[in-house]
Design an enzyme around this catalytic site. Structure first.
Site, PDB file in Angstrom:
ATOM      1  N   GLY A 244     -30.776 -81.005  -6.596  1.00 48.23           N
ATOM      2  CA  GLY A 244     -30.953 -81.872  -5.427  1.00 48.23           C
ATOM      3  C   GLY A 244     -29.701 -82.639  -5.065  1.00 48.23           C
ATOM      4  O   GLY A 244     -29.526 -83.803  -5.460  1.00 48.23           O
TER       5      GLY A 244
ATOM      6  N   GLN B 102     -14.745 -39.569  12.212  1.00 49.87           N
ATOM      7  CA  GLN B 102     -13.699 -40.446  11.669  1.00 49.87           C
ATOM      8  C   GLN B 102     -14.060 -41.924  11.818  1.00 49.87           C
ATOM      9  O   GLN B 102     -13.749 -42.736  10.942  1.00 49.87           O
ATOM     10  CB  GLN B 102     -12.363 -40.163  12.358  1.00 49.87           C
ATOM     11  CG  GLN B 102     -11.784 -38.813  11.974  1.00 49.87           C
ATOM     12  CD  GLN B 102     -10.440 -38.543  12.622  1.00 49.87           C
ATOM     13  OE1 GLN B 102      -9.903 -39.377  13.335  1.00 49.87           O
ATOM     14  NE2 GLN B 102      -9.905 -37.355  12.399  1.00 49.87           N
TER      15      GLN B 102
ATOM     16  N   GLU C  61     -23.877 -73.608  -0.700  1.00 50.43           N
ATOM     17  CA  GLU C  61     -22.953 -73.865  -1.823  1.00 50.43           C
ATOM     18  C   GLU C  61     -21.500 -73.980  -1.348  1.00 50.43           C
ATOM     19  O   GLU C  61     -20.572 -73.537  -2.026  1.00 50.43           O
ATOM     20  CB  GLU C  61     -23.134 -72.823  -2.919  1.00 50.43           C
ATOM     21  CG  GLU C  61     -24.592 -72.793  -3.379  1.00 50.43           C
ATOM     22  CD  GLU C  61     -24.795 -72.448  -4.820  1.00 50.43           C
ATOM     23  OE1 GLU C  61     -23.868 -72.645  -5.601  1.00 50.43           O
ATOM     24  OE2 GLU C  61     -25.908 -72.008  -5.149  1.00 50.43           O
TER      25      GLU C  61
HETATM   26  N1  CAA Z   1     -14.921 -80.341 -11.118  1.00 48.20           N
HETATM   27  C1  CAA Z   1     -14.848 -81.605 -11.628  1.00 48.20           C
HETATM   28  N2  CAA Z   1     -14.421 -82.672 -10.892  1.00 48.20           N
HETATM   29  C2  CAA Z   1     -14.079 -82.444  -9.610  1.00 48.20           C
HETATM   30  C3  CAA Z   1     -14.137 -81.164  -9.018  1.00 48.20           C
HETATM   31  C4  CAA Z   1     -14.563 -80.083  -9.839  1.00 48.20           C
HETATM   32  N3  CAA Z   1     -14.630 -78.838  -9.341  1.00 48.20           N
HETATM   33  N4  CAA Z   1     -13.722 -81.253  -7.739  1.00 48.20           N
HETATM   34  C5  CAA Z   1     -13.432 -82.543  -7.518  1.00 48.20           C
HETATM   35  N5  CAA Z   1     -13.642 -83.258  -8.644  1.00 48.20           N
HETATM   36  C6  CAA Z   1     -13.385 -84.702  -8.839  1.00 48.20           C
HETATM   37  C7  CAA Z   1     -11.968 -85.030  -8.441  1.00 48.20           C
HETATM   38  O1  CAA Z   1     -11.076 -84.828  -9.519  1.00 48.20           O
HETATM   39  C8  CAA Z   1     -12.068 -86.473  -8.036  1.00 48.20           C
HETATM   40  O2  CAA Z   1     -12.032 -87.246  -9.203  1.00 48.20           O
HETATM   41  P1  CAA Z   1     -11.268 -88.696  -9.223  1.00 48.20           P
HETATM   42  O3  CAA Z   1     -12.037 -89.562  -8.247  1.00 48.20           O
HETATM   43  O4  CAA Z   1     -11.379 -89.152 -10.636  1.00 48.20           O
HETATM   44  O5  CAA Z   1      -9.872 -88.416  -8.763  1.00 48.20           O
HETATM   45  C9  CAA Z   1     -13.453 -86.594  -7.434  1.00 48.20           C
HETATM   46  O6  CAA Z   1     -14.208 -85.477  -7.952  1.00 48.20           O
HETATM   47  C10 CAA Z   1     -13.415 -86.505  -5.940  1.00 48.20           C
HETATM   48  O7  CAA Z   1     -12.858 -85.225  -5.608  1.00 48.20           O
HETATM   49  P2  CAA Z   1     -12.405 -84.813  -4.132  1.00 48.20           P
HETATM   50  O8  CAA Z   1     -11.285 -85.701  -3.700  1.00 48.20           O
HETATM   51  O9  CAA Z   1     -12.172 -83.345  -4.133  1.00 48.20           O
HETATM   52  O10 CAA Z   1     -13.694 -85.165  -3.281  1.00 48.20           O
HETATM   53  P3  CAA Z   1     -13.949 -84.929  -1.806  1.00 48.20           P
HETATM   54  O11 CAA Z   1     -14.973 -85.890  -1.368  1.00 48.20           O
HETATM   55  O12 CAA Z   1     -12.677 -84.898  -1.065  1.00 48.20           O
HETATM   56  O13 CAA Z   1     -14.596 -83.460  -1.837  1.00 48.20           O
HETATM   57  C11 CAA Z   1     -15.296 -81.425  -0.795  1.00 48.20           C
HETATM   58  C12 CAA Z   1     -14.639 -82.784  -0.677  1.00 48.20           C
HETATM   59  C13 CAA Z   1     -14.456 -80.511  -1.669  1.00 48.20           C
HETATM   60  C14 CAA Z   1     -15.375 -80.890   0.593  1.00 48.20           C
HETATM   61  C15 CAA Z   1     -16.698 -81.529  -1.458  1.00 48.20           C
HETATM   62  O14 CAA Z   1     -17.422 -82.577  -0.851  1.00 48.20           O
HETATM   63  C16 CAA Z   1     -17.459 -80.236  -1.312  1.00 48.20           C
HETATM   64  O15 CAA Z   1     -17.274 -79.292  -2.079  1.00 48.20           O
HETATM   65  N6  CAA Z   1     -18.358 -80.176  -0.316  1.00 48.20           N
HETATM   66  C17 CAA Z   1     -19.278 -79.033  -0.172  1.00 48.20           C
HETATM   67  C18 CAA Z   1     -20.575 -79.373  -0.827  1.00 48.20           C
HETATM   68  C19 CAA Z   1     -21.388 -78.169  -1.137  1.00 48.20           C
HETATM   69  O16 CAA Z   1     -20.894 -77.115  -1.535  1.00 48.20           O
HETATM   70  N7  CAA Z   1     -22.698 -78.315  -0.992  1.00 48.20           N
HETATM   71  C20 CAA Z   1     -23.600 -77.270  -1.347  1.00 48.20           C
HETATM   72  C21 CAA Z   1     -24.884 -77.879  -1.727  1.00 48.20           C
HETATM   73  S1  CAA Z   1     -25.714 -77.137  -3.038  1.00 48.20           S
HETATM   74  C22 CAA Z   1     -26.560 -75.836  -2.438  1.00 48.20           C
HETATM   75  O17 CAA Z   1     -26.322 -75.298  -1.398  1.00 48.20           O
HETATM   76  C23 CAA Z   1     -27.542 -75.390  -3.462  1.00 48.20           C
HETATM   77  C24 CAA Z   1     -28.736 -74.683  -3.057  1.00 48.20           C
HETATM   78  O18 CAA Z   1     -29.867 -75.172  -3.248  1.00 48.20           O
HETATM   79  C25 CAA Z   1     -28.587 -73.254  -2.626  1.00 48.20           C
END
Ligand code: CAA
Length: 384
Positions: free
Chosen positions: A124, A279, A363
């Site tokens: 969630g 083709q 995702e």
């Molecule tokens: N692993 C561990 N830590 C991570 C990480 C990772 N892969 N990526 C980022 N972090 C950490 C960073 O190191 C940072 O830590 P600090 O604050 O200590 O420096 C913190 O998290 C913040 O990172 P970002 O600056 O990258 O954060 P952001 O807000 O700029 O992220 C984003 C932006 C990458 C766009 C992110 O919000 C994102 O991936 N958005 C997409 C969300 C998504 O994929 N949603 C899908 C929902 S789930 C779903 O669909 C499931 C279902 O039911 C099918």
């Protein structure tokens, strides 16, 4: 560089392919039309070890590696992306997240039940105002004595209405975005927790999707997963696994589109010869083949990174972006090759086309994957 599969990987590939072609593929159309997930399938998949592929045996898993996990997703994705989605959420987003961030008591409580298929899990994170901007979750978690009280709503949650447990992400300090996020593990019969099924989806109709509502839902502190403030990192690390599952599943869907197209093109006659002899048909088939092979190699590269214990965010985003787009291209080309029959639900390309469409949305959209790759290349964040 060795591209061959190990004996264990080959064994699980043979086993899951047989299961998927015999138990899933012949029923996929019916489940799609009924818009129902076949719950009993999970118990059988659990028994065969498909639900806990990379989870250590001590927690009820199969103790295999990440390439084996990709193989399972590819084979299930070949047969039905709805079942593969249910499995991806269970294994990648839920089990691997508990394995990485859970206490020993949490692992022992949840993992054997999830790996066996006794329980279904959901993840969630997404909310009406927190999709790509995942740090913007509005669900609140407030401390009340030794407990936590949660209020909020989730949307587009896979497995929502069939799940026995969920990982829920919430905000402890509104306005602080990722800094104040926290994650919880809960059982879905907890008072204050309700769900509602979402219908009318273009594809993945046999996969359960729903909303979650939390109203003064009370949890003990022992339900917290990780520390307060670690919620966003937990979500992102979970997506490093979830996106890998989506990418692997798309390889399977694209392979299915290709196999169906080759078969049809060899059988279908036009102008006195099989259309495979034209083709422009071979051009489409060759493009599909290149897409499938490239997507699979990108998935294996990401899996290799995971097997080394390295951070896999970038290889996973590359594989997820490419495989999702390749899956959509392959399904679309399969319809083109099947002509009018491709437009009918009597033939598989129509379902593949509807089911692969979501792959560049859930995702993390294809745009988000490109921005993650772009930030890594340039050192500049494009989503602030
Ligand atoms: N692993 C561990 N830590 C991570 C990480 C990772 N892969 N990526 C980022 N972090 C950490 C960073 O190191 C940072 O830590 P600090 O604050 O200590 O420096 C913190 O998290 C913040 O990172 P970002 O600056 O990258 O954060 P952001 O807000 O700029 O992220 C984003 C932006 C990458 C766009 C992110 O919000 C994102 O991936 N958005 C997409 C969300 C998504 O994929 N949603 C899908 C929902 S789930 C779903 O669909 C499931 C279902 O039911 C099918």
């Amino acid at each position: 560089m060795d591209f061959s599969l190990s004996p264990e990987q080959r064994m699980i590939q043979d086993s899951v392919r047989k299961f998927a072609r015999e138990r899933i593929l012949p029923n996929a159309r019916e489940w799609d039309l009924a818009q129902q997930f076949p719950r009993e399938l999970l118990t059988d998949m659990g028994r065969l070890g498909y639900l806990g592929v990379p989870i250590p045996e001590e927690y009820g898993g199969a103790g295999l590696d990440y390439i084996a996990e990709a193989i399972v997703f590819e084979e299930i994705g070949y047969a039905d992306s709805s079942v593969r989605t249910t499995l991806s959420v269970q294994m990648s987003l839920v089990e691997l997240t508990i394995l990485k961030w859970g206490t020993e008591a949490q692992k022992m409580h949840y993992l054997p039940r999830l790996c066996s298929g006794e329980w279904i899990g959901s993840f969630g994170l997404t909310e009406p105002n927190a999709g790509s901007d995942a740090a913007n979750v509005q669900t609140t978690a407030r401390r009340d004595g030794d407990d936590w009280v949660l209020n909020g709503q989730k949307v587009w949650i896979s497995n929502a209405t069939i799940a026995d447990m969920a990982i829920i992400f919430a905000q402890t300090a509104p306005g602080t975005k990722s800094k104040g996020m926290v994650a919880f593990l809960l059982e879905t019969d907890t008072a204050g927790y309700t769900t509602r099924k979402m219908t009318g989806k273009l594809g993945l109709r046999a996969s359960d999707t729903g909303e979650i509502f939390m109203e003064n839902l009370r949890l003990p502190d022992s339900a917290r997963l990780g520390q307060v403030g670690e919620g966003f990192k937990i979500a992102m690390s979970a997506l490093d696994n979830g996106r890998y599952g989506v990418a692997s599943g798309c390889v399977g869907a694209a392979q299915h589109a290709l196999d169906a197209s080759v078969k049809y093109a060899r059988e279908r006659m036009a102008f006195g010869k099989p259309i495979a002899g034209f083709q422009l048909i071979q051009d489409m088939l060759a493009q599909m083949k290149v897409d499938v092979e490239a997507a699979r190699l990108l998935v294996y590269q990401a899996g290799w990174t995971k097997n080394q214990g390295q951070v896999s965010t970038i290889p996973v985003s590359i594989a997820k972006y490419f495989a999702a787009e390749a899956g959509k291209r392959a399904a679309d080309a399969a319809i083109q090759i099947h002509g009018g029959y491709g437009f009918s639900d009597e033939y598989v390309p129509e379902r593949l086309w509807r089911d692969t469409r979501v792959a560049s949305l859930y995702e993390g959209t294809s745009q988000i994957q490109k921005l993650i790759i772009g930030r890594d290349l340039t050192g500049i964040q494009a989503f602030e």
